[in-house]
Design a protein around this motif. Structure first.
Motif, PDB file in Angstrom:
ATOM      1  N   ARG A  46      49.813   2.871  40.684  1.00 14.47           N
ATOM      2  CA  ARG A  46      48.558   3.415  41.184  1.00 14.47           C
ATOM      3  C   ARG A  46      48.715   3.797  42.642  1.00 14.47           C
ATOM      4  NH1 ARG A  46      42.662   0.532  41.486  1.00 14.47           N
ATOM      5  NH2 ARG A  46      42.319   1.583  43.475  1.00 14.47           N
ATOM      6  N   MET A  47      47.981   4.831  42.980  1.00 14.13           N
ATOM      7  CA  MET A  47      48.010   5.303  44.363  1.00 14.13           C
ATOM      8  C   MET A  47      46.857   4.663  45.134  1.00 14.13           C
ATOM      9  SD  MET A  47      50.242   7.501  45.521  1.00 14.13           S
ATOM     10  CE  MET A  47      50.549   9.007  44.628  1.00 14.13           C
ATOM     11  N   ILE A  48      47.155   4.137  46.291  1.00 13.45           N
ATOM     12  CA  ILE A  48      46.099   3.608  47.154  1.00 13.45           C
ATOM     13  C   ILE A  48      46.241   4.239  48.541  1.00 13.45           C
ATOM     14  CG2 ILE A  48      45.840   1.414  45.922  1.00 13.45           C
ATOM     15  CD1 ILE A  48      47.434   0.159  48.334  1.00 13.45           C
ATOM     16  N   THR A  49      45.232   4.042  49.359  1.00 17.21           N
ATOM     17  CA  THR A  49      45.283   4.590  50.719  1.00 17.21           C
ATOM     18  C   THR A  49      45.116   3.464  51.729  1.00 17.21           C
ATOM     19  OG1 THR A  49      44.270   6.610  49.881  1.00 17.21           O
ATOM     20  CG2 THR A  49      44.329   6.339  52.266  1.00 17.21           C
ATOM     21  N   ILE A  50      46.068   3.375  52.617  1.00 17.26           N
ATOM     22  CA  ILE A  50      45.971   2.393  53.699  1.00 17.26           C
ATOM     23  C   ILE A  50      46.224   3.118  55.001  1.00 17.26           C
ATOM     24  CG2 ILE A  50      47.078   0.385  54.784  1.00 17.26           C
ATOM     25  CD1 ILE A  50      47.611  -0.690  51.987  1.00 17.26           C
ATOM     26  N   ASP A  51      45.310   2.932  55.936  1.00 18.61           N
ATOM     27  CA  ASP A  51      45.469   3.537  57.255  1.00 18.61           C
ATOM     28  C   ASP A  51      45.670   5.046  57.142  1.00 18.61           C
ATOM     29  OD1 ASP A  51      45.597   3.548  59.942  1.00 18.61           O
ATOM     30  OD2 ASP A  51      47.676   2.901  60.101  1.00 18.61           O
ATOM     31  N   GLY A  52      44.953   5.615  56.182  1.00 20.01           N
ATOM     32  CA  GLY A  52      45.043   7.055  55.994  1.00 20.01           C
ATOM     33  C   GLY A  52      46.309   7.532  55.317  1.00 20.01           C
ATOM     34  N   LYS A  53      47.098   6.603  54.843  1.00 19.10           N
ATOM     35  CA  LYS A  53      48.357   6.992  54.207  1.00 19.10           C
ATOM     36  C   LYS A  53      48.336   6.682  52.716  1.00 19.10           C
ATOM     37  CE  LYS A  53      51.273   6.654  58.221  1.00 19.10           C
ATOM     38  NZ  LYS A  53      50.223   6.207  59.156  1.00 19.10           N
ATOM     39  N   GLN A  54      48.862   7.605  51.971  1.00 16.76           N
ATOM     40  CA  GLN A  54      48.962   7.426  50.527  1.00 16.76           C
ATOM     41  C   GLN A  54      50.129   6.490  50.224  1.00 16.76           C
ATOM     42  OE1 GLN A  54      46.038   8.608  49.116  1.00 16.76           O
ATOM     43  NE2 GLN A  54      47.172   9.798  47.603  1.00 16.76           N
ATOM     44  N   ILE A  55      49.813   5.449  49.492  1.00 16.53           N
ATOM     45  CA  ILE A  55      50.866   4.505  49.124  1.00 16.53           C
ATOM     46  C   ILE A  55      50.862   4.334  47.615  1.00 16.53           C
ATOM     47  CG2 ILE A  55      51.618   2.098  49.284  1.00 16.53           C
ATOM     48  CD1 ILE A  55      50.466   2.181  52.192  1.00 16.53           C
ATOM     49  N   LYS A  56      52.024   4.507  47.038  1.00 16.64           N
ATOM     50  CA  LYS A  56      52.145   4.328  45.602  1.00 16.64           C
ATOM     51  C   LYS A  56      52.584   2.894  45.330  1.00 16.64           C
ATOM     52  CE  LYS A  56      54.393   6.155  41.464  1.00 16.64           C
ATOM     53  NZ  LYS A  56      55.267   7.198  40.908  1.00 16.64           N
ATOM     54  N   LEU A  57      51.774   2.200  44.548  1.00 15.57           N
ATOM     55  CA  LEU A  57      52.147   0.848  44.156  1.00 15.57           C
ATOM     56  C   LEU A  57      52.813   0.941  42.789  1.00 15.57           C
ATOM     57  CD1 LEU A  57      49.005  -1.285  45.124  1.00 15.57           C
ATOM     58  CD2 LEU A  57      51.038  -0.802  46.482  1.00 15.57           C
ATOM     59  N   GLN A  58      54.043   0.504  42.747  1.00 17.23           N
ATOM     60  CA  GLN A  58      54.758   0.484  41.471  1.00 17.23           C
ATOM     61  C   GLN A  58      54.867  -0.980  41.053  1.00 17.23           C
ATOM     62  OE1 GLN A  58      59.100   0.784  40.940  1.00 17.23           O
ATOM     63  NE2 GLN A  58      58.664   2.890  40.367  1.00 17.23           N
ATOM     64  N   ILE A  59      54.124  -1.317  40.020  1.00 13.87           N
ATOM     65  CA  ILE A  59      53.982  -2.728  39.663  1.00 13.87           C
ATOM     66  C   ILE A  59      54.825  -3.089  38.445  1.00 13.87           C
ATOM     67  CG2 ILE A  59      52.312  -4.538  39.084  1.00 13.87           C
ATOM     68  CD1 ILE A  59      50.362  -2.041  40.405  1.00 13.87           C
ATOM     69  N   TRP A  60      55.637  -4.094  38.652  1.00 11.67           N
ATOM     70  CA  TRP A  60      56.490  -4.598  37.571  1.00 11.67           C
ATOM     71  C   TRP A  60      55.810  -5.853  37.013  1.00 11.67           C
ATOM     72  CZ3 TRP A  60      62.343  -3.552  37.539  1.00 11.67           C
ATOM     73  CH2 TRP A  60      62.626  -2.343  38.194  1.00 11.67           C
ATOM     74  N   ASP A  61      55.277  -5.688  35.827  1.00 11.70           N
ATOM     75  CA  ASP A  61      54.548  -6.780  35.178  1.00 11.70           C
ATOM     76  C   ASP A  61      55.524  -7.524  34.267  1.00 11.70           C
ATOM     77  OD1 ASP A  61      52.690  -8.376  33.802  1.00 11.70           O
ATOM     78  OD2 ASP A  61      52.196  -6.744  32.418  1.00 11.70           O
ATOM     79  N   THR A  62      55.911  -8.687  34.708  1.00 12.25           N
ATOM     80  CA  THR A  62      56.974  -9.397  33.994  1.00 12.25           C
ATOM     81  C   THR A  62      56.416 -10.262  32.863  1.00 12.25           C
ATOM     82  OG1 THR A  62      56.913 -11.343  35.437  1.00 12.25           O
ATOM     83  CG2 THR A  62      58.323  -9.522  36.125  1.00 12.25           C
ATOM     84  N   ALA A  63      57.305 -10.541  31.926  1.00 12.87           N
ATOM     85  CA  ALA A  63      56.939 -11.413  30.806  1.00 12.87           C
ATOM     86  C   ALA A  63      56.887 -12.847  31.311  1.00 12.87           C
ATOM     87  CB  ALA A  63      57.971 -11.281  29.690  1.00 12.87           C
ATOM     88  N   GLY A  64      55.856 -13.564  30.869  1.00 15.08           N
ATOM     89  CA  GLY A  64      55.713 -14.948  31.316  1.00 15.08           C
ATOM     90  C   GLY A  64      56.448 -15.949  30.447  1.00 15.08           C
ATOM     91  N   GLN A  65      56.854 -15.493  29.290  1.00 11.07           N
ATOM     92  CA  GLN A  65      57.522 -16.401  28.351  1.00 11.07           C
ATOM     93  C   GLN A  65      58.817 -16.949  28.943  1.00 11.07           C
ATOM     94  OE1 GLN A  65      57.265 -13.366  25.123  1.00 11.07           O
ATOM     95  NE2 GLN A  65      57.192 -15.182  23.790  1.00 11.07           N
ATOM     96  N   GLU A  66      59.021 -18.189  28.636  1.00 10.77           N
ATOM     97  CA  GLU A  66      60.213 -18.867  29.132  1.00 10.77           C
ATOM     98  C   GLU A  66      61.492 -18.127  28.712  1.00 10.77           C
ATOM     99  OE1 GLU A  66      60.102 -21.567  31.167  1.00 10.77           O
ATOM    100  OE2 GLU A  66      62.279 -21.381  31.327  1.00 10.77           O
ATOM    101  N   ALA A  67      61.477 -17.574  27.493  1.00 12.64           N
ATOM    102  CA  ALA A  67      62.658 -16.889  26.953  1.00 12.64           C
ATOM    103  C   ALA A  67      63.112 -15.733  27.842  1.00 12.64           C
ATOM    104  CB  ALA A  67      62.353 -16.382  25.555  1.00 12.64           C
ATOM    105  N   PHE A  68      62.158 -15.090  28.441  1.00 19.02           N
ATOM    106  CA  PHE A  68      62.506 -13.918  29.258  1.00 19.02           C
ATOM    107  C   PHE A  68      62.794 -14.264  30.720  1.00 19.02           C
ATOM    108  CE2 PHE A  68      60.216 -11.697  25.793  1.00 19.02           C
ATOM    109  CZ  PHE A  68      61.156 -10.731  25.491  1.00 19.02           C
ATOM    110  N   ARG A  69      62.681 -15.555  31.018  1.00 18.76           N
ATOM    111  CA  ARG A  69      62.783 -15.959  32.412  1.00 18.76           C
ATOM    112  C   ARG A  69      64.060 -15.440  33.091  1.00 18.76           C
ATOM    113  NH1 ARG A  69      60.541 -20.115  35.671  1.00 18.76           N
ATOM    114  NH2 ARG A  69      58.799 -20.417  34.284  1.00 18.76           N
ATOM    115  N   SER A  70      65.192 -15.570  32.379  1.00 16.61           N
ATOM    116  CA  SER A  70      66.459 -15.145  33.003  1.00 16.61           C
ATOM    117  C   SER A  70      66.487 -13.631  33.202  1.00 16.61           C
ATOM    118  CB  SER A  70      67.639 -15.601  32.157  1.00 16.61           C
ATOM    119  OG  SER A  70      67.602 -14.938  30.912  1.00 16.61           O
TER     120      SER A  70
END
Lengths: 213, 559
Positions: A46-70
């Motif tokens: 998502r694009m947000i604006t801070i201090d008049g600047k466009q900032i793209k937030l690229q969010i890595w939503d990780t799996a919470g399961q223990e199996a994927f931990r590594s």
């Protein structure tokens, strides 16, 4: 869409605390009560604006399961911000915070901004973790704290945007080396770094280039 | 000495000529034979003064030269070169002014060099004067001493404290013009020059300010009196300076001029420079006509001419328009990389790279922990996996149909035994195919068609990369690995996907070709077809690269 910076975020925490719901609420402004288990990592932006600047937030939503931990650990690298999420209605998710924090600190850069989030604040009747406990934990470990509800969207925007502001401030202070992409910050295609060493000329009127840290 | 002096005047003359308004006036000065003669005689005198001033001729000369050089440097550095005509006017007026004052001061100095002798002259003496007072060698010091300073202090610095009293000042300070006016020869020149200088005076008065009239009058009075009293001395001094030859046989006028010019030079032109600078500053700000002239004559190099400014502005605007046009088109037509990123292909590829790297590290650590037979064994296993993952040479002649590809994809997915899905990818292509089949070529713009081709290729590639990434994650958490099956399945997936890319490119280029045959724009369309194939080749290599990133994942499962 052009942006001044791209910040990489990771969302971590036990399975079922609402990480993917937080992301969905932030990117799509909607809530999905039943969510598939996340495999490895999913992405949102998502694009947000801070201090008049466009900032793209690229969010890595990780799996919470223990199996994927590594697997998910290998994705920590190069994150500028982390949302460490627990469920206020499940104490064990709060108890696991230290493990998550250690993991995050070990596999990411030391300047990573970590926001502690107590999710499901809408379920006040089922609360197991007091807000004060969350605050105390955050204080103790130097984190920013917030209680959110992915369902009602309460504080969701704030959580993501405040983290970005914190990162932005660090850039202005020269803490982050923008030229090192391992810090989770990329400069937008039209913004080349001119003087990253200059700490925040401040304001949009300053120099757009100089703040690309 | 003479040459340089005449040069000086010549350059002044040039300056005058460049300034149309003042040209006539100046010419009247410079063309007047007598006045030229005066100048020449003054120059000769100067030479003599120079000689006479110091026993050591060379040192005297050098000091005079230095004075002039300084002045010339100053002139050149002063940016308003175009106004040198005005400057000269000032200089001339100053000259005449100095005829009196310099003489007076000289006399006073000769009488008693200590500053306490005359409080009035002391008033006019600057701090530089102190140096002069202390020095012993009169002649030399006179040469070095900037007599013009006295004038400066009177005309410029002192006045600044009393800027209000204008008229009286002009009467007293420039009163010495009377001397010029008396001399019939110079009348014309003087008049014209004075008309300039008067103008300057006015500006000077307003811009710089004037001294107290009473004081000025008093100074003038005292000095004049002194001049009267000590005029024989002056002549004696001249003799003493070696000016005897010149002084003899020259009229009162020449004498005046000679003293004037002597003082002009000996008095140090840098003071004039200061006055000139100030004058110019004032003139620059106060006279719009001059600005106009400057622009017209293109003298001020620091300021660009209007036409140049306009040309630059025009060029800038054209450039901006071009950028805007390009931006507008770029908005409509996104490039492949942007579209690939939009469909999260880039971030999945990045995550897959991280995963692959992590597996590599794991393998390296394992290899380091092994030794001897087990090490060779492990290396062999890794090589075997790599061999399994080798892609068959592409058979370009053989065109696989979409149904064949579909079949291959499904069998590969079932074989690998992980919950990956190509449903989205399949849907995407099928929808696009339907769109293409129902496309009315007459209506569809070739650019639109091309854009759709790029979009489809980017999206399909992104989806393919995403599934490779998912496959990698799922394989790593899979409990029972069967490397051979996994490798075979992944190879099948890769070849199917690159075949699909081939089909997509072929289908789009077919449509573009059809469009081309009915169009005048054949070359442009051919160019578009080329880029479609180019992006298709890119897509295939991205897919193959993504697959290669899975090799360490398979190896980790094998060892």
């Amino acid at each position: 869409m052009s942006y001044a910076y791209l910040f990489k975020y990771i969302i971590i925490g036990d399975t079922g605390v609402g990480k993917s719901c937080l992301l969905l609420q932030f990117t799509d402004k909607r809530f999905q009560p039943v969510h598939d288990l996340t495999i490895g990592v999913e992405f949102g932006a998502r694009m947000i604006t801070i201090d008049g600047k466009q900032i793209k937030l690229q969010i890595w939503d990780t799996a919470g399961q223990e199996a994927f931990r590594s697997i998910t650990r290998s994705y920590y690298r190069g994150a500028a911000g982390a949302l460490l999420v627990y469920d206020i209605t499940r104490r064990e998710t709060f108890n696991h915070l230290t493990t998550w924090l250690d993991d995050a600190r070990q596999h990411s850069n030391s300047n990573m901004v970590i926001m502690l989030i107590g999710n499901k604040s809408d379920l006040e009747s089922r609360r197991e973790v007091k807000k004060e406990e969350g605050e105390a934990f955050a204080r103790e470990h130097g984190l920013v704290f917030m209680e959110t509800s992915a369902k009602t969207a309460a504080n969701v925007e704030e959580a993501f945007i405040n983290t970005a502001k914190e990162i932005y401030e660090k850039i202005q202070e020269g803490v982050f080396d923008i030229n090192n992409e391992a810090n989770g910050i990329k400069i937008g295609p039209q913004h080349s770094p001119t003087n990253p060493s200059l700490p925040g000329a401040g304001g949009a009127g300053g120099s757009q280039g100089s703040s690309c840290c | 000495m003479e040459t340089s002096d005449s040069e000086y005047f010549e350059s002044a003359d040039e300056d005058f000529q460049s300034d149309d308004e003042d040209t006539k006036t100046v010419r009247s000065v410079t063309n007047d034979e007598t006045s030229e003669k005066c100048v020449k005689s003054a120059t000769t005198q100067l030479k003599n003064v120079e000689i006479g001033l110091d026993d050591n001729k060379s040192s005297g000369k050098s000091s005079v030269d230095n004075v002039r050089k300084d002045d010339e440097n100053n002139v050149s550095t002063s940016k308003a070169r175009n106004e040198s005509s005005k400057k000269l006017g000032t200089r001339l007026s100053k000259k005449s002014d100095s005829v009196e004052k310099h003489d007076d001061i000289k006399v006073v100095e000769a009488e008693s060099p200590k500053p306490d002798v005359n409080p009035t002259s002391k008033n006019t003496i600057s701090n530089e004067e102190n140096l002069w007072d202390e020095s012993e060698d009169w002649g030399h010091d006179k040469e070095e001493e900037n007599m013009w300073d006295n004038d400066e202090w009177e005309a410029v610095d002192e006045p600044s404290s009393q800027p209000e009293e204008k008229v009286p000042q002009s009467n007293t300070a420039w009163g010495s013009w009377g001397n010029w006016g008396v001399s019939s020869i110079l009348t014309t020149a003087t008049q014209s020059v004075s008309s300039i200088t008067q103008g300057i005076t006015t500006v000077l008065e307003t811009g710089i300010g004037v001294p107290e009239p009473e004081e000025l009058a008093r100074i003038n009075q005292t000095e004049k009196q002194k001049l009267k009293e000590l005029s024989p001395d002056t002549e004696d001094k001249s003799t003493g300076f070696g000016l005897n030859n010149l002084v003899m046989g020259v009229s009162h006028l020449t004498k005046l001029v000679e003293t004037t010019s002597t003082k002009v030079i000996s008095g140090g032109l840098d003071t004039l420079e200061t006055i000139g600078k100030k004058t110019m500053e004032v003139l620059q700000e106060g006279d719009p006509g001059l600005k106009k002239k400057r622009a017209f004559l293109k003298i001020d190099q620091d300021k660009p001419v209007l036409s140049q400014l306009l040309r630059e502005a025009k060029e800038k605007a054209e450039e901006e328009n071009k950028v805007l046009e390009e931006k507008h088109f770029a908005k409509k037509a996104k490039n492949y990389e942007t579209l690939f990123d939009d469909h999260q292909g880039l971030v999945h590829l990045e995550a897959l790279e991280m995963l692959s790297k992590q597996c590599d590290i794991k393998l390296q650590t394992l290899l380091e922990s092994y030794s001897g037979e087990s090490l060779t064994e492990m290396q062999e296993t890794m090589d075997q996996v790599k061999e399994l993952c080798e892609l068959p040479d592409e058979d370009e002649d053989e065109q696989t149909s979409w149904s064949e590809i579909l079949e291959k994809l499904n069998s590969a997915v079932s074989e690998i035994n992980i919950p990956i899905s190509y449903k989205k990818l399949i849907d995407t292509w099928e929808e696009t195919e339907v769109w293409l089949n129902h496309l009315k070529l007459e209506v569809c713009d070739e650019r639109e068609l091309h854009q759709q081709a790029v979009e489809t290729l980017a999206q399909l590639t992104a989806l393919a990369v995403e599934q490779f990434h998912k496959a990698g994650e799922l394989l790593l958490v899979k409990e029972h690995r069967s490397t051979a099956d996994e490798a075979d399945s992944l190879v099948q997936l890769t070849t199917s996907l690159t075949s699909l890319i081939g089909i997509v490119a072929a289908k789009f280029s077919e449509k573009l070709n059809a469009k081309s045959s009915n169009s005048k724009n054949k070359e442009a369309i051919n160019g578009l077809i080329t880029t479609v194939f180019f992006e298709a080749a890119n897509s295939s290599s991205y897919i193959q690269d993504a697959f290669q990133l899975l090799v360490p994942v398979l190896q980790v499962g094998a060892v």
